[in-house]
Every structure is written in structure tokens, then in C-alpha cells.
Design a protein around this motif. Structure first.
Motif, PDB file in Angstrom:
ATOM      1  N   ALA A  27      49.486  80.002-114.925  1.00  0.00           N
ATOM      2  CA  ALA A  27      48.824  79.917-116.232  1.00  0.00           C
ATOM      3  C   ALA A  27      48.986  81.196-117.039  1.00  0.00           C
ATOM      4  O   ALA A  27      48.866  81.170-118.275  1.00  0.00           O
ATOM      5  CB  ALA A  27      47.344  79.598-116.034  1.00  0.00           C
ATOM      6  N   SER A  28      49.250  82.301-116.362  1.00  0.00           N
ATOM      7  CA  SER A  28      49.438  83.562-117.087  1.00  0.00           C
ATOM      8  C   SER A  28      50.764  83.608-117.832  1.00  0.00           C
ATOM      9  O   SER A  28      50.963  84.455-118.709  1.00  0.00           O
ATOM     10  CB  SER A  28      49.362  84.736-116.109  1.00  0.00           C
ATOM     11  N   GLU A  29      51.679  82.692-117.480  1.00  0.00           N
ATOM     12  CA  GLU A  29      53.024  82.718-118.068  1.00  0.00           C
ATOM     13  C   GLU A  29      53.316  81.526-118.966  1.00  0.00           C
ATOM     14  O   GLU A  29      54.361  81.475-119.605  1.00  0.00           O
ATOM     15  CB  GLU A  29      54.070  82.757-116.946  1.00  0.00           C
ATOM     16  N   MET A  30      52.424  80.539-118.981  1.00  0.00           N
ATOM     17  CA  MET A  30      52.697  79.329-119.763  1.00  0.00           C
ATOM     18  C   MET A  30      51.388  78.630-120.098  1.00  0.00           C
ATOM     19  O   MET A  30      50.336  78.952-119.522  1.00  0.00           O
ATOM     20  CB  MET A  30      53.604  78.385-118.960  1.00  0.00           C
ATOM     21  N   LYS A  31      51.467  77.683-121.000  1.00  0.00           N
ATOM     22  CA  LYS A  31      50.310  76.852-121.311  1.00  0.00           C
ATOM     23  C   LYS A  31      50.264  75.746-120.265  1.00  0.00           C
ATOM     24  O   LYS A  31      51.079  74.814-120.273  1.00  0.00           O
ATOM     25  CB  LYS A  31      50.432  76.265-122.713  1.00  0.00           C
ATOM     26  N   LEU A  32      49.312  75.856-119.352  1.00  0.00           N
ATOM     27  CA  LEU A  32      49.325  75.036-118.144  1.00  0.00           C
ATOM     28  C   LEU A  32      48.149  74.063-118.089  1.00  0.00           C
ATOM     29  O   LEU A  32      46.995  74.453-118.307  1.00  0.00           O
ATOM     30  CB  LEU A  32      49.285  75.942-116.911  1.00  0.00           C
ATOM     31  N   GLU A  33      48.452  72.808-117.767  1.00  0.00           N
ATOM     32  CA  GLU A  33      47.427  71.827-117.423  1.00  0.00           C
ATOM     33  C   GLU A  33      47.590  71.479-115.958  1.00  0.00           C
ATOM     34  O   GLU A  33      48.668  71.019-115.541  1.00  0.00           O
ATOM     35  CB  GLU A  33      47.574  70.557-118.269  1.00  0.00           C
ATOM     36  N   ALA A  34      46.581  71.719-115.158  1.00  0.00           N
ATOM     37  CA  ALA A  34      46.639  71.436-113.727  1.00  0.00           C
ATOM     38  C   ALA A  34      45.836  70.175-113.430  1.00  0.00           C
ATOM     39  O   ALA A  34      44.677  70.055-113.831  1.00  0.00           O
ATOM     40  CB  ALA A  34      46.090  72.607-112.921  1.00  0.00           C
ATOM     41  N   VAL A  35      46.457  69.233-112.720  1.00  0.00           N
ATOM     42  CA  VAL A  35      45.799  67.979-112.357  1.00  0.00           C
ATOM     43  C   VAL A  35      45.931  67.787-110.855  1.00  0.00           C
ATOM     44  O   VAL A  35      47.031  67.864-110.297  1.00  0.00           O
ATOM     45  CB  VAL A  35      46.416  66.780-113.093  1.00  0.00           C
ATOM     46  N   THR A  36      44.819  67.519-110.192  1.00  0.00           N
ATOM     47  CA  THR A  36      44.806  67.259-108.755  1.00  0.00           C
ATOM     48  C   THR A  36      44.946  65.764-108.507  1.00  0.00           C
ATOM     49  O   THR A  36      44.232  64.959-109.116  1.00  0.00           O
ATOM     50  CB  THR A  36      43.501  67.776-108.130  1.00  0.00           C
ATOM     51  N   THR A  37      45.857  65.395-107.636  1.00  0.00           N
ATOM     52  CA  THR A  37      46.064  63.969-107.371  1.00  0.00           C
ATOM     53  C   THR A  37      44.872  63.393-106.601  1.00  0.00           C
ATOM     54  O   THR A  37      44.283  64.054-105.749  1.00  0.00           O
ATOM     55  CB  THR A  37      47.352  63.739-106.567  1.00  0.00           C
ATOM     56  N   GLU A  38      44.569  62.144-106.905  1.00  0.00           N
ATOM     57  CA  GLU A  38      43.386  61.502-106.334  1.00  0.00           C
ATOM     58  C   GLU A  38      43.703  60.236-105.549  1.00  0.00           C
ATOM     59  O   GLU A  38      42.823  59.696-104.880  1.00  0.00           O
ATOM     60  CB  GLU A  38      42.400  61.160-107.459  1.00  0.00           C
ATOM     61  N   TYR A  39      44.930  59.748-105.616  1.00  0.00           N
ATOM     62  CA  TYR A  39      45.271  58.521-104.905  1.00  0.00           C
ATOM     63  C   TYR A  39      46.788  58.469-104.712  1.00  0.00           C
ATOM     64  O   TYR A  39      47.543  59.194-105.371  1.00  0.00           O
ATOM     65  CB  TYR A  39      44.798  57.282-105.671  1.00  0.00           C
ATOM     66  N   ARG A  40      47.221  57.634-103.782  1.00  0.00           N
ATOM     67  CA  ARG A  40      48.655  57.450-103.549  1.00  0.00           C
ATOM     68  C   ARG A  40      49.292  56.890-104.816  1.00  0.00           C
ATOM     69  O   ARG A  40      48.838  55.892-105.372  1.00  0.00           O
ATOM     70  CB  ARG A  40      48.874  56.493-102.378  1.00  0.00           C
ATOM     71  N   GLY A  41      50.331  57.524-105.289  1.00  0.00           N
ATOM     72  CA  GLY A  41      50.993  57.111-106.520  1.00  0.00           C
ATOM     73  C   GLY A  41      50.516  57.852-107.756  1.00  0.00           C
ATOM     74  O   GLY A  41      51.085  57.690-108.837  1.00  0.00           O
ATOM     75  N   HIS A  42      49.459  58.678-107.621  1.00  0.00           N
ATOM     76  CA  HIS A  42      48.934  59.401-108.779  1.00  0.00           C
ATOM     77  C   HIS A  42      49.970  60.378-109.317  1.00  0.00           C
ATOM     78  O   HIS A  42      50.129  60.526-110.544  1.00  0.00           O
ATOM     79  CB  HIS A  42      47.650  60.142-108.375  1.00  0.00           C
ATOM     80  N   ALA A  43      50.697  61.052-108.420  1.00  0.00           N
ATOM     81  CA  ALA A  43      51.717  62.012-108.871  1.00  0.00           C
ATOM     82  C   ALA A  43      52.815  61.298-109.655  1.00  0.00           C
ATOM     83  O   ALA A  43      53.347  61.839-110.641  1.00  0.00           O
ATOM     84  CB  ALA A  43      52.309  62.763-107.680  1.00  0.00           C
ATOM     85  N   ARG A  44      53.145  60.083-109.249  1.00  0.00           N
ATOM     86  CA  ARG A  44      54.130  59.294-110.006  1.00  0.00           C
ATOM     87  C   ARG A  44      53.602  58.985-111.402  1.00  0.00           C
ATOM     88  O   ARG A  44      54.332  59.112-112.399  1.00  0.00           O
ATOM     89  CB  ARG A  44      54.430  58.004-109.249  1.00  0.00           C
ATOM     90  N   ASP A  45      52.344  58.592-111.486  1.00  0.00           N
ATOM     91  CA  ASP A  45      51.755  58.283-112.791  1.00  0.00           C
ATOM     92  C   ASP A  45      51.751  59.517-113.693  1.00  0.00           C
ATOM     93  O   ASP A  45      51.998  59.418-114.904  1.00  0.00           O
ATOM     94  CB  ASP A  45      50.338  57.759-112.609  1.00  0.00           C
ATOM     95  N   LEU A  46      51.462  60.672-113.114  1.00  0.00           N
ATOM     96  CA  LEU A  46      51.454  61.907-113.899  1.00  0.00           C
ATOM     97  C   LEU A  46      52.864  62.271-114.366  1.00  0.00           C
ATOM     98  O   LEU A  46      53.057  62.730-115.497  1.00  0.00           O
ATOM     99  CB  LEU A  46      50.858  63.046-113.068  1.00  0.00           C
ATOM    100  N   GLY A  47      53.853  62.063-113.504  1.00  0.00           N
ATOM    101  CA  GLY A  47      55.229  62.316-113.905  1.00  0.00           C
ATOM    102  C   GLY A  47      55.664  61.421-115.042  1.00  0.00           C
ATOM    103  O   GLY A  47      56.348  61.857-115.976  1.00  0.00           O
ATOM    104  N   ARG A  48      55.238  60.168-114.979  1.00  0.00           N
ATOM    105  CA  ARG A  48      55.576  59.232-116.060  1.00  0.00           C
ATOM    106  C   ARG A  48      54.901  59.659-117.355  1.00  0.00           C
ATOM    107  O   ARG A  48      55.530  59.610-118.432  1.00  0.00           O
ATOM    108  CB  ARG A  48      55.155  57.819-115.681  1.00  0.00           C
ATOM    109  N   ARG A  49      53.649  60.096-117.255  1.00  0.00           N
ATOM    110  CA  ARG A  49      52.952  60.557-118.456  1.00  0.00           C
ATOM    111  C   ARG A  49      53.683  61.730-119.093  1.00  0.00           C
ATOM    112  O   ARG A  49      53.845  61.801-120.319  1.00  0.00           O
ATOM    113  CB  ARG A  49      51.525  60.983-118.093  1.00  0.00           C
ATOM    114  N   ALA A  50      54.169  62.649-118.261  1.00  0.00           N
ATOM    115  CA  ALA A  50      54.903  63.803-118.786  1.00  0.00           C
ATOM    116  C   ALA A  50      56.209  63.371-119.441  1.00  0.00           C
ATOM    117  O   ALA A  50      56.608  63.904-120.488  1.00  0.00           O
ATOM    118  CB  ALA A  50      55.171  64.793-117.656  1.00  0.00           C
ATOM    119  N   ALA A  51      56.887  62.382-118.836  1.00  0.00           N
ATOM    120  CA  ALA A  51      58.152  61.910-119.399  1.00  0.00           C
ATOM    121  C   ALA A  51      57.959  61.267-120.760  1.00  0.00           C
ATOM    122  O   ALA A  51      58.831  61.353-121.637  1.00  0.00           O
ATOM    123  CB  ALA A  51      58.808  60.925-118.433  1.00  0.00           C
TER     124      ALA A  51
END
Length: 322
Positions: A27-51
């Protein structure tokens, strides 16, 4: 730069305190949003949101190979476009971290974070190949959703081993290399098709290869690690080419002893070889069929049983910060 940090709280080699330190450093080097995964497939959903977002430049995956795989599948849900999509960065937090280590990153999360920050300051990146697995048209698996993998897939024996390991982890066992080796032995002893395989490999313009017991598909080398020891199933595989295949047509006790020794002593110049070993390099399209349903794994994640899987090697699929 605006970045999304995807954090797997179950990452086996990072504590909550370590993750907090890493988040503050990034966060000291960029504008960072940190999200903790809560379920199987959550990281995929977050990647899609970023795309699909217009203002995210980078997705950082903090976790093991499973977390990375989910993020990649989210980023590439509409197909590869390395010039448009956010870049990917990896902070290893799993027990093996094959993808991160194959990229040349340190296996320690703190050191890898330092290397990532250096790469961002120096604008270092590379575009890597990926593998894509999908259901084969005209088969009972044709409706199975396609899925990307970063470093390996397996159809048959090695996927069965991973399935056994996942069962043990669900029972509370820690994911260790000793656990994997025990499950290899148990799978070998219980393998019903070890003398005559059920897998056929088909590729355009070539005769089919029949009766394979084991099939390992590599997108890079090494295939995996035993502690600090790299294991090379397909030494010529790389992030600059398409897919490599190692197939074995026999798993008798002498054959297993021979090929296991070759794997354990493999080098970047020489992997498993011999009468019952099939090695193929830089394949862009091929299909594996089985006479009976067999397990499939990708990037160390057991995906259930399949009878037919079509593989595609896609060069220059994803931009990675290294």
C-alpha cells in the motif's frame, strides 16, 4: 497505479501478522484494495471483477497455486488479452508455490514482496503462456466449463494422488511432501489400470497414442518441487512455448521404481525416458480420451472425473510482473 490484492487467509505459510506487514508494504507504493477470500471460487470472482473494471492495473495474488489459478481464471474469463487486462503479480503463501518459483520469485512471502516492488519500480514484466482445458465436443464431457491452468495438469494417476491428498487434508492432515509421497504409494498399490492404461492421446495429423496409464501436461518446468528440490517431468517446457506431455504406458513395480528415480534425479537437461515413456513438446492442440472415467487435476486442484479432455496451449496469454 491501482491494484487489487486477493488474500487467501488459509495460506499455509503466512500468518495474519505477516499478511498485514505485506499489505502495508504494498500500500505504500500503490493505491491498494485488499480483499480476503471467503469461499471457494471467490478469488476467481475477484479476478473477473478486476478484468471488467476500467481502473485496475494490477491484481496481486497472496496465496498458493490454487489462489493463483482462481485469479487467472477470473482475469481470463473472456479470453486472453495481455495488452488490455490487468497484470498479475504473485506473493507465494502456499506449501509449494510452483508457479511463483517457476517465474524465479523467492519462495518467502516477504522476499517475494520486495522483489515485486522492485519489479514495479523498474517496470519489469513478461508475457507467459498458459494451458486451457475444456470438454471435448461430441463426448459426455462437452458441457464441462473450460478452465485455464498456469503450470500443470494431470489426467489419471497423478490426479488420483491429489484427490487422496485433498481427502486427507479434509480430515485435518497438514499438506506436506511426506503426505504426498504416502498417497503416491497408496495409489500405486490400488491402481487398477497400472499394467494396461485406458488413456488415448490424439493430436491433429498424427497417429493416436493408446494405452497410457499416466499423462502429465506441463506449461513450464519444473513440474513441481519436493522441498527445495525441483522435479522436471518435462524439462523442455517453458512459459514461451505451448504444452508438453509426459505419458507412461506401464506402472509395474520395476517401471515405477525406474521412473520415480528418474523424476527424483531429473535435471533441466534430462527428465523421465525409456521404452514406456512418451514425451511430446510444444503442443498447441490435443485430446486425452479414457475408456473409463479418470480424475483430472489442474495446478494441484482435483476437479473430479472425466472421460475426455481437450487441451490448448496458448502462447502470450497473460502479463506477469516479475
Amino acid at each position: 497505479m491501482r491494484a487489487l490484492l486477493v488474500v487467501n487467509p488459509a495460506a499455509t505459510t503466512t500468518s495474519a501478522r505477516t499478511r498485514d506487514v505485506l499489505i502495508h508494504a504494498l500500500a505504500s507504493e500503490m493505491k491498494l484494495e485488499a480483499v480476503t477470500t471467503e469461499y471457494r471460487g471467490h478469488a476467481r470472482d475477484l479476478g473477473r471483477r478486476a478484468a471488467e473494471a476500467d481502473d485496475i492495473d494490477l491484481v496481486v495474488a497472496l496465496g498458493g497455486d490454487g489462489t493463483v489459478n482462481e485469479v487467472v481464471n477470473g482475469l481470463l474469463h473472456a479470453g486472453p488479452d495481455p495488452d488490455r487486462l490487468p497484470g498479475l503479480a504473485v506473493v507465494p503463501g502456499g506449501s509449494t508455490n510452483v508457479f511463483a518459483r517457476a517465474l524465479g520469485l523467492p519462495n518467502d512471502a516477504v522476499e517475494a514482496t520486495g522483489a515485486l516492488l522492485d519489479a514495479l519500480r523498474e517496470r519489469r514484466a513478461r508475457t507467459v503462456s498458459l494451458g486451457l482445458a475444456s470438454g471435448t465436443p461430441g463426448t459426455e464431457d462437452e458441457a464441462v466449463p473450460e478452465r485455464w491452468f498456469t503450470f500443470c495438469a494431470g489426467f489419471g494417476f497423478d490426479a488420483s494422488v491429489i484427490g487422496r491428498v485433498e481427502q486427507q487434508r479434509e480430515r485435518g492432515k497438514r499438506s506436506t511432501h511426506a503426505l504426498y509421497l504416502r498417497q503416491v504409494v497408496r495409489q500405486f498399490l490400488g491402481e487398477p489400470n497400472r499394467r494396461r492404461g485406458t488413456i488415448t492421446l490424439e493430436r491433429p495429423g498424427e497417429d493416436p497414442v493408446e494405452d497410457l496409464v499416466l499423462s502429465i501436461i506441463c506449461n513450464t518446468s519444473p513440474w513441481t518441487y519436493l522441498g527445495n528440490r525441483p522435479v522436471y517431468a518435462s524439462p523442455d517446457a517453458s512459459f514461451e512455448t505451448a504444452l508438453d506431455v509426459l505419458g507412461l504406458s506401464r506402472l509395474s513395480a520395476p517401471a515405477v521404481a525406474r521412473y520415480a528415480t528418474q523424476l527424483l534425479t531429473s535435471t533441466p537437461e534430462r527428465g523421465p525416458h525409456g521404452k514406456h515413456a512418451l514425451t511430446l513438446h510444444d503442443l498447441t492442440d490435443f485430446t486425452l480420451h479414457s475408456k473409463v472415467p479418470l480424475p483430472l487435476q489442474m495446478d494441484g486442484d482435483h476437479l473430479g472425473l472425466r472421460t475426455s479432455v481437450t487441451f490448448t496451449g496458448v502462447r502470450r496469454a497473460l502479463r506477469v510482473i516479475v
